[in-house]
Design a protein around this motif. Structure first.
Motif, PDB file in Angstrom:
ATOM      1  N   UNK A 115       7.411  12.299   1.888  1.00  0.00           N
ATOM      2  CA  UNK A 115       8.548  11.455   2.281  1.00  0.00           C
ATOM      3  C   UNK A 115       9.892  12.093   1.935  1.00  0.00           C
ATOM      4  N   UNK A 116       9.864  13.264   1.338  1.00  0.00           N
ATOM      5  CA  UNK A 116      11.109  13.929   0.997  1.00  0.00           C
ATOM      6  C   UNK A 116      11.818  13.347  -0.205  1.00  0.00           C
ATOM      7  N   UNK A 169       0.844  -1.194   0.000  1.00  0.00           N
ATOM      8  CA  UNK A 169       0.000   0.000   0.000  1.00  0.00           C
ATOM      9  C   UNK A 169       0.880   1.245   0.000  1.00  0.00           C
ATOM     10  N   UNK A 170       0.297   2.381   0.300  1.00  0.00           N
ATOM     11  CA  UNK A 170       1.044   3.621   0.230  1.00  0.00           C
ATOM     12  C   UNK A 170       2.228   3.700   1.171  1.00  0.00           C
ATOM     13  N   UNK A 171       2.212   2.937   2.267  1.00  0.00           N
ATOM     14  CA  UNK A 171       3.321   2.979   3.216  1.00  0.00           C
ATOM     15  C   UNK A 171       4.568   2.304   2.651  1.00  0.00           C
ATOM     16  N   UNK A 172       4.373   1.296   1.808  1.00  0.00           N
ATOM     17  CA  UNK A 172       5.498   0.547   1.252  1.00  0.00           C
ATOM     18  C   UNK A 172       5.080  -0.009  -0.109  1.00  0.00           C
ATOM     19  N   UNK A 208      18.040   5.293  14.153  1.00  0.00           N
ATOM     20  CA  UNK A 208      16.683   5.768  13.990  1.00  0.00           C
ATOM     21  C   UNK A 208      15.983   4.904  12.946  1.00  0.00           C
ATOM     22  N   UNK A 209      14.678   4.842  13.024  1.00  0.00           N
ATOM     23  CA  UNK A 209      13.910   3.940  12.173  1.00  0.00           C
ATOM     24  C   UNK A 209      13.517   4.650  10.872  1.00  0.00           C
ATOM     25  N   UNK A 210      14.499   4.834   9.986  1.00  0.00           N
ATOM     26  CA  UNK A 210      14.266   5.422   8.670  1.00  0.00           C
ATOM     27  C   UNK A 210      14.272   4.337   7.611  1.00  0.00           C
ATOM     28  N   UNK A 211      13.568   4.586   6.509  1.00  0.00           N
ATOM     29  CA  UNK A 211      13.481   3.599   5.442  1.00  0.00           C
ATOM     30  C   UNK A 211      13.431   4.291   4.089  1.00  0.00           C
ATOM     31  N   UNK A 212      13.727   3.528   3.052  1.00  0.00           N
ATOM     32  CA  UNK A 212      13.449   3.972   1.695  1.00  0.00           C
ATOM     33  C   UNK A 212      11.935   4.108   1.579  1.00  0.00           C
ATOM     34  N   UNK A 213      11.399   5.277   1.248  1.00  0.00           N
ATOM     35  CA  UNK A 213       9.951   5.493   1.308  1.00  0.00           C
ATOM     36  C   UNK A 213       9.151   4.748   0.245  1.00  0.00           C
ATOM     37  N   UNK A 214       9.808   4.181  -0.754  1.00  0.00           N
ATOM     38  CA  UNK A 214       9.100   3.405  -1.765  1.00  0.00           C
ATOM     39  C   UNK A 214       9.387   1.910  -1.622  1.00  0.00           C
ATOM     40  N   UNK A 215      10.641   1.554  -1.431  1.00  0.00           N
ATOM     41  CA  UNK A 215      11.021   0.148  -1.348  1.00  0.00           C
ATOM     42  C   UNK A 215      10.933  -0.451   0.036  1.00  0.00           C
ATOM     43  N   UNK A 240       3.765  -0.397 -12.738  1.00  0.00           N
ATOM     44  CA  UNK A 240       2.463  -0.973 -12.429  1.00  0.00           C
ATOM     45  C   UNK A 240       2.130  -0.919 -10.958  1.00  0.00           C
ATOM     46  N   UNK A 241       3.102  -1.170 -10.119  1.00  0.00           N
ATOM     47  CA  UNK A 241       2.864  -1.137  -8.668  1.00  0.00           C
ATOM     48  C   UNK A 241       2.562   0.274  -8.181  1.00  0.00           C
ATOM     49  N   UNK A 242       3.261   1.251  -8.717  1.00  0.00           N
ATOM     50  CA  UNK A 242       2.980   2.635  -8.327  1.00  0.00           C
ATOM     51  C   UNK A 242       1.578   3.050  -8.757  1.00  0.00           C
ATOM     52  N   UNK A 243       1.176   2.629  -9.948  1.00  0.00           N
ATOM     53  CA  UNK A 243      -0.167   2.957 -10.429  1.00  0.00           C
ATOM     54  C   UNK A 243      -1.241   2.297  -9.572  1.00  0.00           C
ATOM     55  N   UNK A 244      -0.944   1.103  -9.075  1.00  0.00           N
ATOM     56  CA  UNK A 244      -1.909   0.392  -8.233  1.00  0.00           C
ATOM     57  C   UNK A 244      -2.005   1.013  -6.846  1.00  0.00           C
ATOM     58  N   UNK A 245      -0.860   1.412  -6.292  1.00  0.00           N
ATOM     59  CA  UNK A 245      -0.848   1.953  -4.930  1.00  0.00           C
ATOM     60  C   UNK A 245      -1.384   3.377  -4.859  1.00  0.00           C
ATOM     61  N   UNK A 246      -1.207   4.149  -5.942  1.00  0.00           N
ATOM     62  CA  UNK A 246      -1.633   5.545  -5.940  1.00  0.00           C
ATOM     63  C   UNK A 246      -2.596   5.762  -7.112  1.00  0.00           C
TER      64      UNK A 246
END
Length: 806
Positions: free
Chosen positions: A650-651, A429-432, A781-788, A631-637
């Protein structure tokens, strides 16, 4: 035996009491009293079946990492006393590393939990009761059956730290029959970026293998090939061949990393680089290869997609990889970003082109940043430019062994409905949106109750309170879950908060089919068998899960028709017999005996250049432009505005087609450079094993682990240390936005100025039931790649202060 004996968990006192409840076994060589060389030894289970002086060498598979190396264990009078590499195993050819040699320290560890326990008091109180396996599994089974009857099966979560093999598949089967989508692994915190790159560009969601012995040039981006890499034993042997195996030919190995590691020391050249800028360097190299026509034009033309600009079915124009690289990543722009001189960038690209086949590779740490996915794709793109995919001396795809599948699960309506629920970690989903797992997002979803409450948590080879950032938050989340079950064989920070402990037998005491981490390319499985009788009242997790399924009852039990985990494994190995697998009982018996004798099954030989099946992507080719990402980006957004909102929030600076292409953007760090002047570079050292190093004395004292073997340390550049007035070996206070730790300074010229290096896996032993998180993860700190969804291990800044009065 009194199954309801109460024990109190207070550091080592709990372990002593638990051992007494289990029968108080004392092992030969581990007793504090008596002569360890005496002929009369303390008793061990199964010794009555051995004659005095009798010994055997028993083949099995190592379990100290995911490499699955074949080993032989010398067993004397029922006691395992020596480990050697199996000479016939193609993975290690008789070699065994320090982690494998330390296995007996795990088997005979004095702190092992010696039988199933049930909490008898408040969470974290340390009060437990010893129970039987039947009682524990029966009680857990009834709780799961009740959840399922209420339509809440989706709220069951399995946190699985086993990266491959039969147990992840067995957990999948359990959740499919029970009705939960929440089988969550640790890939996003380990090698997730590398796997995502091969999935989206290559069409294979798996770590790659390499034809090491035929390569001429290796460019490692932070790859810990001689340290914690699971292919390290295989690579060490291959490295000898690369350098001395063919007269007149010697491959070159270049290591790029912010820290002068053991791997860098063994390389032909070390190229220092700024943290989290690997992707920019890879794209700068690509610029040189393309601009100077040094790339493999025929391979790119025939076997790749998205190199040139293209139009989709609707006529919309899309940017190609060539234009992106030539316009955005010239060496004079990349050099200030990476700290690598322009002339070095040009030379490395020219060397790779002149010494083909060449390999570009990284391990999970290279992509462990907020720009991780684009970085991993950029590094992988070099392999396609050089035309070294599915060719001798290049990157190859590990072939699977012909294991027979289990019968498909016949899920009922309850299971099918609950399996459709969104995953609790936000994957998809939008979080990942582009991740295949997002373990570090679990604490917040548990605490918020969104998208639904977590009702039960199974911790299998998982200690997230210690091994993930924000451990305090993990502990809070675990305490909110009504039912928590741990399979840990040793006490740990997450198990403290469990309701049940079902201690798993060590790999010396159980059956297992091991599917090793990709290495040689051709099909390989190693075979694990008990080399000693179980020392305590422990159980293989596979057996416990089969019994739990039966305790839950039909239809879950129907998916587990085997009387034991060994029988389930035997059903899989029927595939080695081909069409006769289901009927040839005599051949099956001979097969099992062969596996026990040889320690595994393998089919040497690799078929290169099978282009019709090489790239199972939407285009059937290697994709510089990933259509699956699009395709995944189109599905999530649902629309461009929703995607823009996510990226801006997400910067993320990248936009448009570049999101689907290898790219780089400035990494984000927790903490400002003014308040926290040092970038924290974390790494897994030569002594890192599954679960860390703190509980294995032999690993803690390895020479490669540094001078301060029994202290938690942080490495500083000499000039930085001088400026701060810090001496070698003195305690320092390390502060980050996430936490504070007192560590010991190790002055090391191999650390770049402005950075400090911290080995992971260290910490106090025995662990304590406290919310004060031990180990280096407490600073992250709990940072992540905002898409992957890739955990940004290289995403925290710190400040260093002298610790007075210590």
């Amino acid at each position: 035996m009194n199954q309801e004996r109460e024990t109190k968990w207070g550091r080592r006192e709990f372990l002593t009491a638990a051992g007494a409840a289990a029968g108080g076994l004392t092992l030969a060589g581990c007793s504090e009293k008596g002569d360890p060389y005496a002929l009369e030894k303390s008793g061990v289970p199964g010794e009555s079946t051995w004659s005095r002086g009798e010994e055997k060498w028993i083949a099995t598979a190592c379990g100290m990492c995911a490499a699955g190396c074949g080993i032989r264990v010398r067993v004397v009078e029922g006691r395992a006393v020596k480990i050697e590499g199996h000479p016939d195993c193609p993975l290690n050819r008789g070699g065994v590393g320090p982690k494998g040699q330390s296995g007996l320290q795990l088997l005979y560890h004095p702190d092992r939990i010696r039988g199933p326990l049930r909490r008898d008091g408040a969470r974290g109180s340390g009060s437990w009761k010893r129970v039987s396996w039947d009682d524990a599994l029966g009680e857990i089974g009834r709780a799961l059956r009740e959840l399922r009857s209420q339509g809440e099966s989706r709220g069951v979560v399995v946190l699985d730290g086993e990266p491959r093999g039969m147990m992840p598949q067995l957990w999948d089967r359990f959740l499919e029959a029970y009705g939960s989508p929440n089988h969550i692994d640790h890939h996003s915190a380990t090698d997730g970026g590398k796997v995502l790159a091969t999935a989206y560009m290559h069409g294979v969601p798996e770590l790659p293998a390499y034809d090491w012995e035929n390569t001429q040039y290796v460019l490692g981006f932070g790859a810990s090939l001689f340290e914690s890499w699971c292919q390290s034993i295989h690579f060490m042997r291959a490295a000898v061949h690369m350098r001395r195996g063919v007269p007149g030919r010697r491959a070159k190995f270049v290591q790029v990393s912010p820290r002068f590691s053991v791997t860098a020391a063994r390389a032909d050249e070390w190229v220092p680089i700024e943290p989290a800028t690997y992707g920019a360097l890879a794209l700068g190299l690509a610029h040189v290869l393309i601009k100077e026509d040094l790339y493999d034009e025929a391979f790119v033309r025939d076997h790749t997609f998205g190199f040139e600009p293209w139009k989709d079915e609707e006529g919309k124009a899309h940017r190609g990889f060539r234009d992106l690289v030539l316009e955005d990543y010239p060496p004079d722009k990349v050099s200030p970003i990476t700290g690598v001189p322009v002339e070095t960038i040009v030379r490395l690209a020219q060397e790779m082109a002149a010494h083909r086949p060449a390999i570009s590779l990284a391990d999970g740490g290279a992509a462990a940043a907020t720009n991780g996915l684009g970085t991993a794709m950029a590094i992988h793109a070099l392999n396609a430019l050089l035309g070294n995919l599915e060719r001798p001396g290049g990157m190859i795809v590990q072939r699977a062994a012909p294991l027979a599948p289990w019968k498909a699960v016949e899920a009922d309506e309850t299971a099918r409905k609950n399996r459709q629920a969104p995953r609790i970690d936000g994957t998809g989903d939008g979080a990942c949106p582009l991740g295949r797992g997002f373990i570090q997002g679990l604490p917040e979803t548990v605490l918020s109750g969104n998208p639904y409450p977590v009702k039960a948590l199974f911790l299998y080879r998982s200690n997230p309170v210690f091994s993930k950032p924000d451990g305090r938050r993990w502990a809070e989340a675990i305490q909110k879950i009504p039912l928590v079950v741990s399979f840990s064989p040793l006490p740990d920070e997450s198990t403290f908060w469990a309701d049940f402990i079902l201690p798993e037998s060590t790999y010396f005491e159980r059956w297992e089919i091991v599917e090793p981490v990709p290495s040689v390319g051709h099909p390989v499985v190693t075979f694990r068998q008990p080399v000693v009788a179980p020392l305590y009242d422990t159980m293989a997790a596979g057996d416990a899960l089969i019994r739990l399924a039966n305790a839950v009852g039909s239809p879950v039990a129907d998916a587990f028709p085997w009387e034991s985990y060994r029988k389930a494994l035997e059903e899989r190995i029927k595939g080695f017999l081909g069409k006769e697998g289901s009927t040839a009982a005599t051949k099956m018996s001979a097969l099992i005996k062969g596996l026990q004798k040889d320690g595994g099954w393998w089919a040497p030989g690799y078929s290169f250049e099978k282009w019709e099946t090489a790239f199972p992507t939407p285009s059937g080719k290697f994709e510089f432009y990933s259509r699956e990402i699009a395709g995944r980006l189109a599905k999530a957004f649902p629309d461009a505005a929703a995607l823009e909102k996510h990226l801006a929030g997400a910067g993320v600076a990248t936009r448009g087609d570049d999101l689907c292409l290898p790219h780089w953007e400035p990494p984000r760090f927790s903490g400002s450079a003014g308040a926290y002047p040092f970038v924290l570079v974390v790494y897994r050292g030569i002594n890192y094993a599954e679960g860390g190093v703190r509980h294995i004395p032999g690993l803690r004292e390895l020479p490669g682990s540094g001078r301060l073997t029994w202290k938690e340390r942080i490495e500083l550049n000499p000039e930085d240390a001088r400026h701060l007035g810090i001496d070698d070996g003195t305690p320092v206070r390390v502060e980050s936005p996430a936490g504070v730790r007192v560590l010991y300074a190790q002055i090391f010229a191999g650390v770049r100025p402005g950075t400090v290096a911290l080995p992971l896996g260290h910490g106090p032993w025995p662990p304590e039931p406290t919310l004060q998180v031990a180990g280096g993860y407490g600073l992250l700190d709990n940072l992540s790649d905002p898409l992957g969804g890739i955990l940004a291990l290289q995403g925290t800044r710190v400040r260093i202060l002298k610790e007075e009065g210590v």
